[in-house]
Design a protein around this motif. Structure first.
Motif, PDB file in Angstrom:
ATOM      1  N   GLU A 292       0.920  -1.292   0.112  1.00  0.00           N
ATOM      2  CA  GLU A 292      -0.085  -0.009   0.011  1.00  0.00           C
ATOM      3  C   GLU A 292       0.862   1.303  -0.033  1.00  0.00           C
ATOM      4  OE1 GLU A 292      -2.377   2.748   3.175  1.00  0.00           O
ATOM      5  OE2 GLU A 292      -2.977   0.496   3.020  1.00  0.00           O
ATOM      6  N   ALA A 293       2.000   0.980   0.591  1.00  0.00           N
ATOM      7  CA  ALA A 293       2.835   2.393   0.776  1.00  0.00           C
ATOM      8  C   ALA A 293       3.321   2.646  -0.421  1.00  0.00           C
ATOM      9  CB  ALA A 293       3.981   2.206   1.729  1.00  0.00           C
ATOM     10  N   ARG A 294       3.719   1.664  -1.382  1.00  0.00           N
ATOM     11  CA  ARG A 294       4.158   1.825  -2.573  1.00  0.00           C
ATOM     12  C   ARG A 294       3.216   2.449  -3.621  1.00  0.00           C
ATOM     13  NH1 ARG A 294       7.860  -3.592  -2.972  1.00  0.00           N
ATOM     14  NH2 ARG A 294       9.938  -2.750  -1.798  1.00  0.00           N
ATOM     15  N   LEU A 295       2.146   2.209  -3.630  1.00  0.00           N
ATOM     16  CA  LEU A 295       0.943   2.984  -4.277  1.00  0.00           C
ATOM     17  C   LEU A 295       0.932   4.342  -4.049  1.00  0.00           C
ATOM     18  CD1 LEU A 295      -2.204   1.675  -5.838  1.00  0.00           C
ATOM     19  CD2 LEU A 295      -2.140   3.747  -4.449  1.00  0.00           C
ATOM     20  N   GLY A 296       0.780   4.362  -2.501  1.00  0.00           N
ATOM     21  CA  GLY A 296       0.811   5.757  -2.135  1.00  0.00           C
ATOM     22  C   GLY A 296       2.349   6.557  -2.201  1.00  0.00           C
ATOM     23  N   VAL A 297       3.076   6.153  -2.533  1.00  0.00           N
ATOM     24  CA  VAL A 297       4.541   6.929  -2.884  1.00  0.00           C
ATOM     25  C   VAL A 297       4.158   7.228  -4.391  1.00  0.00           C
ATOM     26  CG1 VAL A 297       6.949   6.812  -3.455  1.00  0.00           C
ATOM     27  CG2 VAL A 297       5.866   6.112  -1.054  1.00  0.00           C
ATOM     28  N   GLY A 298       3.731   6.495  -5.232  1.00  0.00           N
ATOM     29  CA  GLY A 298       3.502   6.668  -6.608  1.00  0.00           C
ATOM     30  C   GLY A 298       2.429   7.923  -6.676  1.00  0.00           C
ATOM     31  N   LEU A 299       1.384   7.832  -5.822  1.00  0.00           N
ATOM     32  CA  LEU A 299       0.641   9.096  -5.535  1.00  0.00           C
ATOM     33  C   LEU A 299       1.171  10.470  -5.198  1.00  0.00           C
ATOM     34  CD1 LEU A 299      -2.915   8.887  -4.160  1.00  0.00           C
ATOM     35  CD2 LEU A 299      -1.324  10.487  -3.307  1.00  0.00           C
ATOM     36  N   GLN A 300       2.232  10.096  -4.324  1.00  0.00           N
ATOM     37  CA  GLN A 300       3.091  11.535  -3.915  1.00  0.00           C
ATOM     38  C   GLN A 300       3.584  12.075  -5.074  1.00  0.00           C
ATOM     39  OE1 GLN A 300       5.413   9.882  -0.699  1.00  0.00           O
ATOM     40  NE2 GLN A 300       4.066  10.416   0.831  1.00  0.00           N
ATOM     41  N   GLY A 301       4.385  11.185  -5.955  1.00  0.00           N
ATOM     42  CA  GLY A 301       5.128  11.555  -7.034  1.00  0.00           C
ATOM     43  C   GLY A 301       4.215  12.453  -7.913  1.00  0.00           C
ATOM     44  N   TYR A 302       3.121  12.013  -8.506  1.00  0.00           N
ATOM     45  CA  TYR A 302       2.323  12.809  -9.355  1.00  0.00           C
ATOM     46  C   TYR A 302       1.675  13.979  -8.627  1.00  0.00           C
ATOM     47  CZ  TYR A 302      -2.358  10.876  -8.407  1.00  0.00           C
ATOM     48  OH  TYR A 302      -3.604  10.343  -7.887  1.00  0.00           O
ATOM     49  N   THR A 388       1.892  -2.647  -9.161  1.00  0.00           N
ATOM     50  CA  THR A 388       2.564  -1.639  -8.263  1.00  0.00           C
ATOM     51  C   THR A 388       4.101  -1.121  -8.452  1.00  0.00           C
ATOM     52  OG1 THR A 388       1.261  -2.935  -6.557  1.00  0.00           O
ATOM     53  CG2 THR A 388       3.103  -1.860  -5.798  1.00  0.00           C
ATOM     54  N   PRO A 389       5.113  -2.091  -8.955  1.00  0.00           N
ATOM     55  CA  PRO A 389       6.173  -1.370  -8.886  1.00  0.00           C
ATOM     56  C   PRO A 389       5.925  -0.410 -10.063  1.00  0.00           C
ATOM     57  CG  PRO A 389       6.206  -3.587  -9.735  1.00  0.00           C
ATOM     58  CD  PRO A 389       5.074  -3.339  -9.097  1.00  0.00           C
ATOM     59  N   VAL A 390       5.440  -0.684 -11.108  1.00  0.00           N
ATOM     60  CA  VAL A 390       5.123   0.603 -12.161  1.00  0.00           C
ATOM     61  C   VAL A 390       4.901   1.809 -11.591  1.00  0.00           C
ATOM     62  CG1 VAL A 390       4.194   0.989 -14.610  1.00  0.00           C
ATOM     63  CG2 VAL A 390       4.890  -1.495 -13.828  1.00  0.00           C
ATOM     64  N   ILE A 391       3.585   1.507 -10.854  1.00  0.00           N
ATOM     65  CA  ILE A 391       3.050   2.891 -10.386  1.00  0.00           C
ATOM     66  C   ILE A 391       3.733   3.479  -9.359  1.00  0.00           C
ATOM     67  CG2 ILE A 391       1.412   3.656  -8.526  1.00  0.00           C
ATOM     68  CD1 ILE A 391      -0.598   1.318  -9.574  1.00  0.00           C
ATOM     69  N   LYS A 392       4.902   2.881  -8.441  1.00  0.00           N
ATOM     70  CA  LYS A 392       5.794   3.334  -7.685  1.00  0.00           C
ATOM     71  C   LYS A 392       6.655   4.099  -8.564  1.00  0.00           C
ATOM     72  CE  LYS A 392       9.018   4.127  -4.463  1.00  0.00           C
ATOM     73  NZ  LYS A 392      10.494   4.672  -4.790  1.00  0.00           N
ATOM     74  N   GLY A 393       7.590   3.161  -9.202  1.00  0.00           N
ATOM     75  CA  GLY A 393       8.474   3.584 -10.064  1.00  0.00           C
ATOM     76  C   GLY A 393       8.633   4.794 -11.105  1.00  0.00           C
ATOM     77  N   PHE A 394       7.443   4.394 -12.185  1.00  0.00           N
ATOM     78  CA  PHE A 394       7.314   5.304 -13.062  1.00  0.00           C
ATOM     79  C   PHE A 394       6.900   6.692 -12.942  1.00  0.00           C
ATOM     80  CE2 PHE A 394       4.736   6.585 -16.968  1.00  0.00           C
ATOM     81  CZ  PHE A 394       5.705   6.771 -17.887  1.00  0.00           C
ATOM     82  N   LEU A 395       5.709   6.629 -11.744  1.00  0.00           N
ATOM     83  CA  LEU A 395       5.227   7.651 -11.455  1.00  0.00           C
ATOM     84  C   LEU A 395       5.955   8.637 -10.578  1.00  0.00           C
ATOM     85  CD1 LEU A 395       1.321   6.838 -10.866  1.00  0.00           C
ATOM     86  CD2 LEU A 395       2.556   7.533 -13.032  1.00  0.00           C
ATOM     87  N   THR A 396       6.744   8.155  -9.961  1.00  0.00           N
ATOM     88  CA  THR A 396       7.695   9.049  -9.037  1.00  0.00           C
ATOM     89  C   THR A 396       8.742   9.484  -9.957  1.00  0.00           C
ATOM     90  OG1 THR A 396       9.001   7.169  -8.261  1.00  0.00           O
ATOM     91  CG2 THR A 396       7.146   7.841  -6.914  1.00  0.00           C
TER      92      THR A 396
END
Length: 593
Positions: A292-302, A388-396
């Protein structure tokens, strides 16, 4: 001073026109009609814009201070935290059994975007608590849930996750923190953890630390790690707070950004801890929190990209410099606003197209989590595990890039503190690092997620995109050429990259690992291309139905067309890099660097 305007109209569009949430067969979604989601988002938006955003530069300037073992948060943070807590915003998607409101995770995600965009450092305090709540909810005993969850739901008590130690971060098998068993069934936790967000602060009565540690005699490596619940204050049988536990903050990190959040060195000196879940299964239990934290970090990025874009757009509309080469647009003024210049337009379009595509991608990911948890859909769980790794990595990565582009739009003003863009850049930078660096995300994607269950999830993704294209082909020539054809080409690039890994990665793993970062970005572009095709289709349908807000939908289509024409072709570049294999990457001996 920078400003923030909640993008509620765009959120409503994604929720209802693109995802069709109120018609989805997910328990709880039937209540999410436009009126309901609009009311929730409007109220959350007011808090974000009127309370949290003005505190963002305050927290950045003053930071947190450590005095006699207590961390003091920036002025205004505690009052704001009370308002967020009293409004029930920390309990939005939590279990009603423990005082939560029981709303879908998707609603919490939408609210979280606004809070993160307005004040990322502030929102981390409740965000970490929510993650700890999830881990206890999933793995705790009935007694542990009863004792801790009600006051974590309300954020009367905070929560953290303690993984990293001075000598190890990614390789958690190297952790040295010990958990010595006691006769009463508790454990004595001894060790040091670093980079612990929200590890100590003055906004809650108690902080519940989730700590990875090793029980003596446990297996080496990650198979011997257990997870422990270690409260700052011990809790009496009647729920009242007891003695201070043997733990404390040994220092605050001096950081590039997120100054308003306390990033702590945590020392445990025989602190009383309680096993959470099974012995030697701590890593899997902690991943309940980390996913969940990793999706949340992707959200922080965008989200940082969103607030940076808003301020860059407003500056470009107002700043007068030069004249439009095709003819002056502001004849009564000394110059035209810089938004008339094609290069400024390019810059802003890159920002706008990314942020809106990223929002749709993240909301879709959150809906997959809801479908998995609420409807027991295993296919949805496999899909979000893959994404999940795409959301976290690409979006940040792209979120940080967007913040830099926004800063560039302001020129020299963007380099000064007065305008706030440099804070968004600094705050966005951490998202590429914590919760697993983006390099680790790409390795996880290619090394673990891609081949799971024989590649079932990635094949399902390809089939989903093919089905979307097939069902909508031939209905409108412009839509075919502007959206479906580019999406088809990009999807083929992704399939070619996956095929390359299968054919070349088995006998030489470095061929896959050397291309993993490019694969993550290639995948990210395809996901945003897919979301833009969905958004454009929804806007075309709204226009065909005579929707009164023609400007919104025409703008949406034009922005999507830009992404498909100017950003999505990057998939070919990433594929070409992947297909060079490991040799160019590994050519130098270590001592030659």
């Amino acid at each position: 001073m920078p400003s923030y305007s909640p993008p509620i109209k765009d959120m409503q569009f994604v929720l209802h026109d693109v995802l069709g949430v109120s018609e989805a067969d997910v328990p709880g979604y039937e209540e999410m009609d436009r009126e309901f989601t609009g009311a929730v988002l409007d109220e959350a938006g007011k808090i974000a814009a009127e309370i949290l955003a003005p505190l963002n530069p305050v927290g950045d300037a003053s930071g947190c201070t450590l005095e006699n073992g207590t961390v003091h948060t920036p002025e205004g943070f505690s009052d704001a935290f009370d308002k967020v807590r009293d409004g029930g915003w920390t309990a939005l998607d939590c279990d009603p059994e423990f005082g939560g409101q029981g709303l879908p995770y998707l609603m919490s995600t939408a609210v979280g975007e606004m809070f993160s965009a307005a004040n990322m450092a502030f929102n981390m305090y409740q965000g970490l608590t929510h993650g700890a709540y999830n881990a206890i909810h999933a793995h705790g005993t009935d007694a542990q849930k009863k004792t801790y969850l009600p006051r974590m739901v309300t954020c009367e008590w905070g929560g953290t996750m303690n993984l990293t130690e001075p000598h190890c971060g990614t390789d958690l098998g190297l952790i040295r923190t010990k958990a010595e068993p006691r006769e009463d069934g508790t454990f004595a936790i001894t060790g040091q953890k670093i980079w612990i967000s929200s590890g100590e602060h003055d906004m809650v009565e108690n902080i519940i630390h989730l700590v990875l540690a090793r029980i003596p005699g446990s297996p080496d490596g990650v198979k011997g790690i257990s997870l422990f619940l270690v409260p700052k204050f011990l809790v009496n049988d009647d729920g009242s707070l007891g003695d201070r536990n043997d733990l404390g903050c040994g220092g605050l990190e001096e950081k590039m950004g997120i100054h308003g959040n306390a990033t702590c060195v945590m020392n445990y000196d025989g602190a009383t801890g309680y096993l959470l879940g099974e012995e030697n299964a701590g890593l899997s239990a902690m991943f309940t929190m980390m996913n969940e934290a990793r999706l949340g970090v992707g959200l922080q990025g965008y989200a940082q990209g969103e607030v940076a874009y808003q301020n860059a757009r407003d500056f470009a509309l107002d700043r007068l410099q030069g004249r439009d080469v095709t003819g002056e647009k502001n004849p009564d003024g000394p110059a035209d606003p810089i938004i008339v210049h094609p290069d400024v337009r390019r810059n802003l379009m890159d920002q706008k197209a990314f942020v809106e595509g990223a929002r749709a991608f993240t909301f879709w990911g959150a809906s997959l989590i809801d479908r998995g948890h609420r409807a027991g859909d295993e296919d949805a769980e496999r899909m979000i595990s893959l994404l999940t790794p795409v959301i976290k990595g690409f979006l940040t990565d792209k979120g940080f890039e967007t913040a830099v582009l926004a800063q560039q739009t302001l020129g020299g003003s963007g380099f000064t503190r007065e305008w706030g863009l440099e804070q968004f850049v600094r705050d966005a930078r951490i998202t590429m690092i914590y919760e697993g660096t983006n390099g680790i995300q790409s390795l996880d994607l290619v090394g673990r997620k891609l081949p799971q269950k024989g590649g079932k999830a990635i094949m399902a993704f390809f089939d989903m995109v093919k089905e979307f294209i097939k069902d909508r082909s031939g209905q409108d020539e412009d839509f075919d050429t502007q959206f479906l054809d580019p999406l088809k080409t990009a999807s083929k690039d992704l399939q070619a990259a996956a095929t390359y890994f299968m054919q070349n990665g088995m006998k030489e793993p470095n061929n896959a690992l050397a291309g993993s970062y490019d694969f993550m970005h290639l995948f990210g572009h395809v996901c945003l291309g897919y979301m833009w095709a969905r958004m454009a289709h929804a806007s075309r349908a709204a226009l065909d139905a005579g929707h009164e807000d023609t400007g919104f939908h025409e703008t949406k289509i034009a922005t999507g067309r830009y992404y498909m024409a100017r950003q999505l072709p990057m998939t070919a570049t990433h594929l070409a890099r992947i297909q060079t294999g490991a040799e160019p990457v590994m050519a130098l001996d270590a001592e030659r660097f």
